[in-house]
Design a protein around this motif. Structure first.
Motif, PDB file in Angstrom:
ATOM      1  N   ASN A 129      48.634  25.888  92.008  1.00  0.00           N
ATOM      2  CA  ASN A 129      48.530  26.426  90.651  1.00  0.00           C
ATOM      3  C   ASN A 129      49.588  27.452  90.279  1.00  0.00           C
ATOM      4  OD1 ASN A 129      47.329  28.360  92.418  1.00  0.00           O
ATOM      5  ND2 ASN A 129      46.278  29.295  90.676  1.00  0.00           N
ATOM      6  N   GLY A 139      40.291  18.279  79.888  1.00  0.00           N
ATOM      7  CA  GLY A 139      41.065  18.941  80.929  1.00  0.00           C
ATOM      8  C   GLY A 139      40.270  19.979  81.685  1.00  0.00           C
ATOM      9  N   GLU A 140      39.448  20.745  80.981  1.00  0.00           N
ATOM     10  CA  GLU A 140      38.617  21.766  81.627  1.00  0.00           C
ATOM     11  C   GLU A 140      37.674  21.134  82.646  1.00  0.00           C
ATOM     12  OE1 GLU A 140      37.303  25.606  82.402  1.00  0.00           O
ATOM     13  OE2 GLU A 140      38.814  25.096  80.888  1.00  0.00           O
ATOM     14  N   TRP A 159      39.727  20.033  85.654  1.00  0.00           N
ATOM     15  CA  TRP A 159      40.097  21.214  86.445  1.00  0.00           C
ATOM     16  C   TRP A 159      38.946  21.653  87.345  1.00  0.00           C
ATOM     17  CZ3 TRP A 159      38.218  26.235  86.794  1.00  0.00           C
ATOM     18  CH2 TRP A 159      39.031  27.150  87.476  1.00  0.00           C
ATOM     19  N   GLN A 160      37.744  21.728  86.794  1.00  0.00           N
ATOM     20  CA  GLN A 160      36.591  22.165  87.582  1.00  0.00           C
ATOM     21  C   GLN A 160      36.246  21.159  88.671  1.00  0.00           C
ATOM     22  OE1 GLN A 160      34.845  25.250  87.315  1.00  0.00           O
ATOM     23  NE2 GLN A 160      34.326  24.419  89.338  1.00  0.00           N
ATOM     24  N   ASN A 208      45.214  25.502  84.852  1.00  0.00           N
ATOM     25  CA  ASN A 208      44.627  25.047  83.599  1.00  0.00           C
ATOM     26  C   ASN A 208      45.419  25.654  82.449  1.00  0.00           C
ATOM     27  OD1 ASN A 208      43.068  24.269  81.454  1.00  0.00           O
ATOM     28  ND2 ASN A 208      41.164  25.157  82.192  1.00  0.00           N
ATOM     29  N   SER A 266      45.119  24.777  79.229  1.00  0.00           N
ATOM     30  CA  SER A 266      44.480  24.392  77.968  1.00  0.00           C
ATOM     31  C   SER A 266      44.553  25.467  76.895  1.00  0.00           C
ATOM     32  CB  SER A 266      43.015  24.024  78.221  1.00  0.00           C
ATOM     33  OG  SER A 266      42.918  22.882  79.045  1.00  0.00           O
ATOM     34  N   ASP A 293      43.849  20.640  76.917  1.00  0.00           N
ATOM     35  CA  ASP A 293      43.485  19.672  77.961  1.00  0.00           C
ATOM     36  C   ASP A 293      44.582  19.448  79.003  1.00  0.00           C
ATOM     37  OD1 ASP A 293      40.831  19.024  77.120  1.00  0.00           O
ATOM     38  OD2 ASP A 293      41.697  17.819  75.503  1.00  0.00           O
ATOM     39  N   LEU A 338      46.965  20.213  82.308  1.00  0.00           N
ATOM     40  CA  LEU A 338      46.926  20.814  83.631  1.00  0.00           C
ATOM     41  C   LEU A 338      48.318  20.739  84.230  1.00  0.00           C
ATOM     42  CD1 LEU A 338      43.716  19.017  84.966  1.00  0.00           C
ATOM     43  CD2 LEU A 338      43.828  21.251  83.837  1.00  0.00           C
TER      44      LEU A 338
END
Length: 362
Positions: A28, A313-314, A317-318, A329, A331, A338, A340
């Protein structure tokens, strides 16, 4: 007792942070996936033992700057010396020094969104107004928009990021040359942020000249596997370096950092090989993503921006976090709903990401 009041513009700001989660695969923050060569850490330990810890470091960091000049001389057209290099605590302090010297009250900095958030954040912290133009739908530079913003706003500082973070796109040399002409026509400074420049097919370093208002910034964090070192630099004309030296704090580069930076540059062949390998891995990951239900953008950096086609996207990501993989993330960034961003890691890390992503898209 009443508390002192912070500046009104600072009170409205949000800090710039990346989540730090305890997961198996961290992709990340665009870090290098491997530690520096073992020889570097061994030589650094010896060198630190020889430091005069009771003495201040070289205030000008001349030896470090001279070594950086030798490293970048060929790309910058030759004859590069320490007088045309400015070094600081990460490229972010380089950017801050630019804003302290050329920004401030009544002055404007320009960015083109979406792009690196700290360009605008640092400018605002330094009291500089920020005006943001829009990139094209594919996130490349819209040259008509660039001309409109620069001509209308007459910015003191114009930021370009190439490869652009987080989209990964690389600005063409002719585009940078055209932007430089526009910026110089309003007596401004063009700053090209090349934090990921070594992963790209070309650089703006060849355009840096004593008579041009162009600066190129780079960092040790990515290519040199030295994010923990917090060392960055700028290549530009001598008159610019002289002004930056006026605003930076005395002895801002400690002796250990200067020694570590110089030692890192002795491992150029090893690090160039790592960069080449990461570029190959970037291609492999991009090919695998082509077979998945995501949209991706071409990247000249050590990361790829994607947008899931059918799942928020969220949520993706999770799901990735739940599977032990952390990506960025994006977003909440301008125009990146959305989206990443995934850093290119080791082959094992990349395989883990691809497997986790495949499972998370269903």
């Amino acid at each position: 007792m009443a508390r002192p009041q912070v500046r009104e513009d600072v009170a409205l700001m949000a800090g710039y942070h990346s989540p730090q989660l305890d997961v198996a695969v961290r992709l990340n923050t665009n870090e290098a996936p491997e530690a520096p060569p073992a020889g570097f850490t061994a030589e650094l330990a010896t060198a630190l033992g020889d430091l005069d810890w009771n003495r201040y470091p070289d205030r000008a960091a001349l030896d470090l700057r001279a070594d950086i000049a030798r490293l970048e001389s060929a790309a910058a057209g030759g004859n590069l010396d320490a007088a045309r290099v400015f070094a600081a605590n990460g490229s972010n302090e380089v950017l801050q020094s630019i804003c302290l010297a050329y920004g401030g009250a009544g002055r404007t900095a320009v960015t083109f969104e979406p792009t690196y958030a700290l360009h605008s954040h640092i400018a605002r912290v330094c009291g500089t107004d920020v005006v943001s133009g829009e990139r094209s739908n594919d996130f490349t530079l819209d040259m008509a928009e660039v001309e409109r913003v620069v001509t209308t706003e007459s910015p003191s500082i114009t930021f370009l990021c190439s490869p652009n973070n987080p989209t990964g796109g690389v600005d063409a040399p002719e585009e940078i040359a055209a932007v430089l002409e526009m910026v110089e026509s309003v007596d401004g400074l063009l700053v090209v942020d090349e934090a990921y420049g070594q992963f790209a097919p070309h650089s703006a370093l060849s355009m840096v000249a004593e008579g041009r208002s162009l600066a190129v910034t780079r960092t040790f964090s990515k290519t040199w596997s030295a994010a923990a070192l917090r060392l960055g630099y700028l290549v530009g004309p001598t008159w610019l370096i002289e002004e930056l030296e006026k605003v930076v704090l005395p002895y801002h580069l400690d002796a250990a950092k200067q020694v570590a930076g110089r030692l890192a540059l002795q491992f150029g062949d090893e690090m160039a090989a790592r960069v080449a390998h990461l570029v190959e891995e970037r291609g492999r990951v991009a090919e695998a993503l082509d077979a998945m239900a995501v949209t991706q953008w071409p990247s000249g950096a050590n990361y790829i921006l994607i947008r899931p086609d059918e799942v928020a996207g969220e949520d993706v990501w999770q799901r990735l976090v739940d599977r032990g993989v952390l990506v960025r993330n994006c977003s909440s960034w301008p125009r990146l709903a959305d989206c990443l961003r995934v850093t290119i890691g080791t082959p094992v890390e990349n395989d883990a990401f691809l497997e986790a992503l495949s499972s998370s898209l269903g």
